[in-house]
Design a protein around this motif. Structure first.
Motif, PDB file in Angstrom:
ATOM      1  N   GLU A 140      58.256  35.698  39.809  1.00 33.48           N
ATOM      2  CA  GLU A 140      58.307  34.243  39.975  1.00 33.48           C
ATOM      3  C   GLU A 140      57.132  33.752  40.811  1.00 33.48           C
ATOM      4  OE1 GLU A 140      63.178  33.711  39.801  1.00 33.48           O
ATOM      5  OE2 GLU A 140      62.177  34.064  41.737  1.00 33.48           O
ATOM      6  N   ALA A 141      56.799  34.515  41.857  1.00 37.09           N
ATOM      7  CA  ALA A 141      55.644  34.144  42.677  1.00 37.09           C
ATOM      8  C   ALA A 141      54.362  34.190  41.855  1.00 37.09           C
ATOM      9  CB  ALA A 141      55.537  35.087  43.870  1.00 37.09           C
ATOM     10  N   ILE A 142      54.250  35.209  41.019  1.00 38.95           N
ATOM     11  CA  ILE A 142      53.067  35.331  40.157  1.00 38.95           C
ATOM     12  C   ILE A 142      52.986  34.166  39.180  1.00 38.95           C
ATOM     13  CG2 ILE A 142      52.068  36.696  38.283  1.00 38.95           C
ATOM     14  CD1 ILE A 142      53.014  39.205  39.775  1.00 38.95           C
ATOM     15  N   LEU A 143      54.114  33.832  38.550  1.00 40.34           N
ATOM     16  CA  LEU A 143      54.128  32.733  37.586  1.00 40.34           C
ATOM     17  C   LEU A 143      53.766  31.416  38.257  1.00 40.34           C
ATOM     18  CD1 LEU A 143      54.699  31.568  34.797  1.00 40.34           C
ATOM     19  CD2 LEU A 143      57.121  31.426  35.423  1.00 40.34           C
ATOM     20  N   GLU A 144      54.334  31.174  39.432  1.00 39.04           N
ATOM     21  CA  GLU A 144      54.056  29.929  40.140  1.00 39.04           C
ATOM     22  C   GLU A 144      52.573  29.787  40.459  1.00 39.04           C
ATOM     23  OE1 GLU A 144      56.298  27.763  43.700  1.00 39.04           O
ATOM     24  OE2 GLU A 144      55.166  29.525  44.383  1.00 39.04           O
ATOM     25  N   ARG A 145      51.981  30.824  41.025  1.00 37.95           N
ATOM     26  CA  ARG A 145      50.565  30.751  41.378  1.00 37.95           C
ATOM     27  C   ARG A 145      49.681  30.696  40.126  1.00 37.95           C
ATOM     28  NH1 ARG A 145      49.499  32.068  46.784  1.00 37.95           N
ATOM     29  NH2 ARG A 145      51.285  31.270  47.958  1.00 37.95           N
ATOM     30  N   ARG A 146      50.114  31.358  39.051  1.00 38.66           N
ATOM     31  CA  ARG A 146      49.326  31.316  37.816  1.00 38.66           C
ATOM     32  C   ARG A 146      49.294  29.895  37.260  1.00 38.66           C
ATOM     33  NH1 ARG A 146      50.247  31.857  32.478  1.00 38.66           N
ATOM     34  NH2 ARG A 146      52.448  32.400  32.703  1.00 38.66           N
ATOM     35  N   LEU A 147      50.432  29.213  37.292  1.00 38.57           N
ATOM     36  CA  LEU A 147      50.493  27.844  36.788  1.00 38.57           C
ATOM     37  C   LEU A 147      49.681  26.894  37.659  1.00 38.57           C
ATOM     38  CD1 LEU A 147      54.282  27.644  35.818  1.00 38.57           C
ATOM     39  CD2 LEU A 147      52.320  27.846  34.272  1.00 38.57           C
ATOM     40  N   ILE A 148      49.728  27.112  38.985  1.00 35.82           N
ATOM     41  CA  ILE A 148      49.004  26.228  39.898  1.00 35.82           C
ATOM     42  C   ILE A 148      47.497  26.447  39.809  1.00 35.82           C
ATOM     43  CG2 ILE A 148      48.564  25.738  42.344  1.00 35.82           C
ATOM     44  CD1 ILE A 148      51.554  26.314  42.832  1.00 35.82           C
ATOM     45  N   SER A 149      47.084  27.702  39.746  1.00 35.84           N
ATOM     46  CA  SER A 149      45.653  28.024  39.840  1.00 35.84           C
ATOM     47  C   SER A 149      44.947  28.092  38.497  1.00 35.84           C
ATOM     48  CB  SER A 149      45.473  29.364  40.547  1.00 35.84           C
ATOM     49  OG  SER A 149      45.948  30.433  39.733  1.00 35.84           O
ATOM     50  N   GLY A 150      45.720  28.289  37.420  1.00 35.69           N
ATOM     51  CA  GLY A 150      45.094  28.460  36.113  1.00 35.69           C
ATOM     52  C   GLY A 150      44.614  29.865  35.843  1.00 35.69           C
ATOM     53  N   ALA A 151      44.930  30.802  36.741  1.00 38.88           N
ATOM     54  CA  ALA A 151      44.530  32.200  36.525  1.00 38.88           C
ATOM     55  C   ALA A 151      45.322  32.784  35.361  1.00 38.88           C
ATOM     56  CB  ALA A 151      44.783  33.016  37.787  1.00 38.88           C
ATOM     57  N   SER A 152      44.698  33.666  34.622  1.00 37.30           N
ATOM     58  CA  SER A 152      45.352  34.322  33.495  1.00 37.30           C
ATOM     59  C   SER A 152      46.095  35.568  33.956  1.00 37.30           C
ATOM     60  CB  SER A 152      44.316  34.708  32.445  1.00 37.30           C
ATOM     61  OG  SER A 152      43.473  35.739  32.943  1.00 37.30           O
ATOM     62  N   ASP A 153      46.946  36.104  33.077  1.00 39.22           N
ATOM     63  CA  ASP A 153      47.625  37.361  33.392  1.00 39.22           C
ATOM     64  C   ASP A 153      46.605  38.469  33.658  1.00 39.22           C
ATOM     65  OD1 ASP A 153      50.179  36.320  33.168  1.00 39.22           O
ATOM     66  OD2 ASP A 153      50.338  36.769  31.041  1.00 39.22           O
ATOM     67  N   ARG A 154      45.524  38.467  32.903  1.00 41.90           N
ATOM     68  CA  ARG A 154      44.477  39.476  33.109  1.00 41.90           C
ATOM     69  C   ARG A 154      43.829  39.313  34.486  1.00 41.90           C
ATOM     70  NH1 ARG A 154      39.959  40.254  28.535  1.00 41.90           N
ATOM     71  NH2 ARG A 154      41.849  40.965  27.467  1.00 41.90           N
ATOM     72  N   ASP A 155      43.598  38.063  34.897  1.00 43.54           N
ATOM     73  CA  ASP A 155      43.025  37.806  36.221  1.00 43.54           C
ATOM     74  C   ASP A 155      43.939  38.356  37.316  1.00 43.54           C
ATOM     75  OD1 ASP A 155      40.868  36.394  35.118  1.00 43.54           O
ATOM     76  OD2 ASP A 155      41.926  34.473  35.254  1.00 43.54           O
ATOM     77  N   ILE A 156      45.229  38.114  37.176  1.00 41.20           N
ATOM     78  CA  ILE A 156      46.181  38.564  38.195  1.00 41.20           C
ATOM     79  C   ILE A 156      46.274  40.080  38.221  1.00 41.20           C
ATOM     80  CG2 ILE A 156      48.639  38.602  38.786  1.00 41.20           C
ATOM     81  CD1 ILE A 156      48.667  35.603  37.947  1.00 41.20           C
ATOM     82  N   ASP A 157      46.299  40.705  37.046  1.00 41.34           N
ATOM     83  CA  ASP A 157      46.330  42.172  36.999  1.00 41.34           C
ATOM     84  C   ASP A 157      45.095  42.758  37.678  1.00 41.34           C
ATOM     85  OD1 ASP A 157      48.737  42.139  35.665  1.00 41.34           O
ATOM     86  OD2 ASP A 157      47.875  42.438  33.671  1.00 41.34           O
ATOM     87  N   LEU A 181      47.039  36.989  44.706  1.00 39.70           N
ATOM     88  CA  LEU A 181      47.273  35.729  43.997  1.00 39.70           C
ATOM     89  C   LEU A 181      46.230  34.679  44.358  1.00 39.70           C
ATOM     90  CD1 LEU A 181      51.176  35.522  44.145  1.00 39.70           C
ATOM     91  CD2 LEU A 181      49.714  36.328  42.290  1.00 39.70           C
ATOM     92  N   ALA A 182      45.699  34.735  45.576  1.00 41.05           N
ATOM     93  CA  ALA A 182      44.616  33.823  45.946  1.00 41.05           C
ATOM     94  C   ALA A 182      43.298  34.237  45.310  1.00 41.05           C
ATOM     95  CB  ALA A 182      44.477  33.766  47.466  1.00 41.05           C
ATOM     96  N   VAL A 183      43.088  35.538  45.171  1.00 42.37           N
ATOM     97  CA  VAL A 183      41.840  36.061  44.619  1.00 42.37           C
ATOM     98  C   VAL A 183      41.753  35.863  43.102  1.00 42.37           C
ATOM     99  CG1 VAL A 183      40.646  38.251  44.134  1.00 42.37           C
ATOM    100  CG2 VAL A 183      41.433  37.740  46.456  1.00 42.37           C
ATOM    101  N   ALA A 184      42.880  35.877  42.415  1.00 39.75           N
ATOM    102  CA  ALA A 184      42.909  35.896  40.949  1.00 39.75           C
ATOM    103  C   ALA A 184      42.062  34.818  40.280  1.00 39.75           C
ATOM    104  CB  ALA A 184      44.358  35.829  40.458  1.00 39.75           C
ATOM    105  N   PRO A 185      42.088  33.550  40.738  1.00 37.93           N
ATOM    106  CA  PRO A 185      41.255  32.533  40.087  1.00 37.93           C
ATOM    107  C   PRO A 185      39.791  32.533  40.529  1.00 37.93           C
ATOM    108  CG  PRO A 185      42.597  31.514  41.779  1.00 37.93           C
ATOM    109  CD  PRO A 185      43.037  32.945  41.698  1.00 37.93           C
ATOM    110  N   SER A 186      39.399  33.538  41.314  1.00 36.27           N
ATOM    111  CA  SER A 186      38.005  33.733  41.748  1.00 36.27           C
ATOM    112  C   SER A 186      37.418  32.566  42.533  1.00 36.27           C
ATOM    113  CB  SER A 186      37.107  34.022  40.531  1.00 36.27           C
ATOM    114  OG  SER A 186      37.526  35.187  39.873  1.00 36.27           O
ATOM    115  N   PRO A 187      38.077  32.149  43.619  1.00 39.46           N
ATOM    116  CA  PRO A 187      37.458  31.132  44.465  1.00 39.46           C
ATOM    117  C   PRO A 187      36.260  31.715  45.208  1.00 39.46           C
ATOM    118  CG  PRO A 187      39.365  32.042  45.564  1.00 39.46           C
ATOM    119  CD  PRO A 187      39.332  32.662  44.196  1.00 39.46           C
ATOM    120  N   ALA A 188      35.481  30.846  45.834  1.00 38.53           N
ATOM    121  CA  ALA A 188      34.334  31.316  46.597  1.00 38.53           C
ATOM    122  C   ALA A 188      34.744  31.952  47.919  1.00 38.53           C
ATOM    123  CB  ALA A 188      33.366  30.166  46.855  1.00 38.53           C
ATOM    124  N   GLY A 189      35.936  31.587  48.407  1.00 38.70           N
ATOM    125  CA  GLY A 189      36.426  32.155  49.656  1.00 38.70           C
ATOM    126  C   GLY A 189      37.933  32.053  49.739  1.00 38.70           C
TER     127      GLY A 189
END
Length: 226
Positions: A101-118, A149-157
Motif C-alpha cells: 500500500e505504501a508503494i502504491l501510494e507513493r507510485r501514484l503521487i510521484s508517477g514512478a513506475s513499478d520498474r523504477d520502484i524495483d 520510495l523517494a529515490v524511485a522518481p529520480s529527484p535531484a536530491g
C-alpha cells in the motif's frame, strides 16, 4: 539511474520557528551528488535546516542558492528538485499500511513506475515482504523503504531526517552504506544525525548556543515580529 544532483550554497542564513531562532549565521556548501549530513544533538535545528535547504522553511536572513534557484523566490522549484524520504515529525510512512500500500501510494503521487520502484529497492539493498505491515518491519528496513520510495522518481536530491535514531551501530552502518549507493547515481542526499559517519561525507555542523549568533540576527527577529 543517472541523476543530476543539486548543489547548494548558503551564506549567513538564519531561520526561526514558533519558539524563536533555530539556526543563525550559517555558511555551508554542498556538492552535487554528495552525501551531506547535518550533525549535532537534538534541538540544534537539524530538521529545520533540512526544511530550509529544500525550500520548505523560509529564511529570515542570508543568501541561499540551490542549483541556480535563489530562495525564497524560487522555493517551489527547489521543492520539486529535493523530495523528502523522511522528515520528523509529519512525513513518515504509515505504520498501519502494508508495504504494497505504501508503494502504491507513493507510485501514484510521484508517477514512478513499478520498474523504477524495483530499481530503487535494489539500489538500497531491500527486498521487503510486500504483504507485511510497515510498522512490523525492522526500523532500518522502514527507513530504507522510505528512501527507496523517494529515490524511485529520480529527484535531484532527497531528505533523510534522523538517520541514526533508534538504530544499533550495525544497522546505522547499513543505512549509511545504502545512502552512499544513492549518491552513486548522482543524486544529492541531505541527511541529519547526531553523529556523521566516517568516509566520503560532507558534514554540516550547526551552532548550538545562542551566544554564537550575532546580535543583528535578533534585531531582524524583532523587526519580523508583528
Amino acid at each position: 539511474m543517472d541523476v543530476d544532483g543539486v548543489s547548494i550554497l548558503a551564506r549567513g542564513i538564519a531561520a526561526k520557528g514558533p519558539e524563536g531562532v533555530v539556526f543563525a549565521n550559517l555558511d555551508l556548501q554542498v556538492s552535487a551528488g554528495a552525501l551531506a549530513v547535518v550533525a549535532g544533538p537534538g534541538g540544534t535545528g537539524r530538521t529545520s535546516l533540512l526544511l530550509a535547504l529544500s525550500g520548505r522553511l523560509p529564511l529570515i536572513t542570508g543568501y541561499l542558492d540551490v542549483s541556480g534557484h535563489v530562495l525564497p523566490a524560487q522555493a517551489k522549484a527547489v521543492q520539486q528538485l529535493i523530495r523528502p524520504a523522511r522528515l520528523r515529525p509529519g512525513y513518515e510512512l504509515e505504520d498501519k499500511h502494508r508495504v504494497k500500500e505504501a508503494i502504491l501510494e507513493r507510485r501514484l503521487i510521484s508517477g514512478a513506475s513499478d520498474r523504477d520502484i524495483d530499481a530503487a529497492l535494489s539500489l538500497v539493498g531491500l527486498a521487503p515482504d510486500r504483504s507485511a505491515l510497515v510498522g512490523d518491519l525492522h526500523p532500518a528496513d522502514q527507513l530504507l523503504l522510505a528512501v527507496a520510495l523517494a529515490v524511485a522518481p529520480s529527484p535531484a536530491g532527497i531528505l533523510v531526517d534522523d538517520v541514526d535514531v533508534g538504530l544499533p551501530l550495525p544497522s546505522r552502518a547499513r543505512v549509511w552504506a545504502a545512502l552512499h549507493e544513492v549518491t552513486r547515481t548522482g543524486m544529492t542526499v541531505l541527511a541529519s544525525a547526531a553523529d556523521a559517519p566516517s568516509g566520503d561525507v560532507e558534514v554540516i555542523h550547526l551552532p548550538a548556543r545562542e551566544q554564537d549568533w550575532p546580535t543583528d540576527v535578533f534585531d531582524l527577529l524583532e523587526e519580523d515580529t508583528p
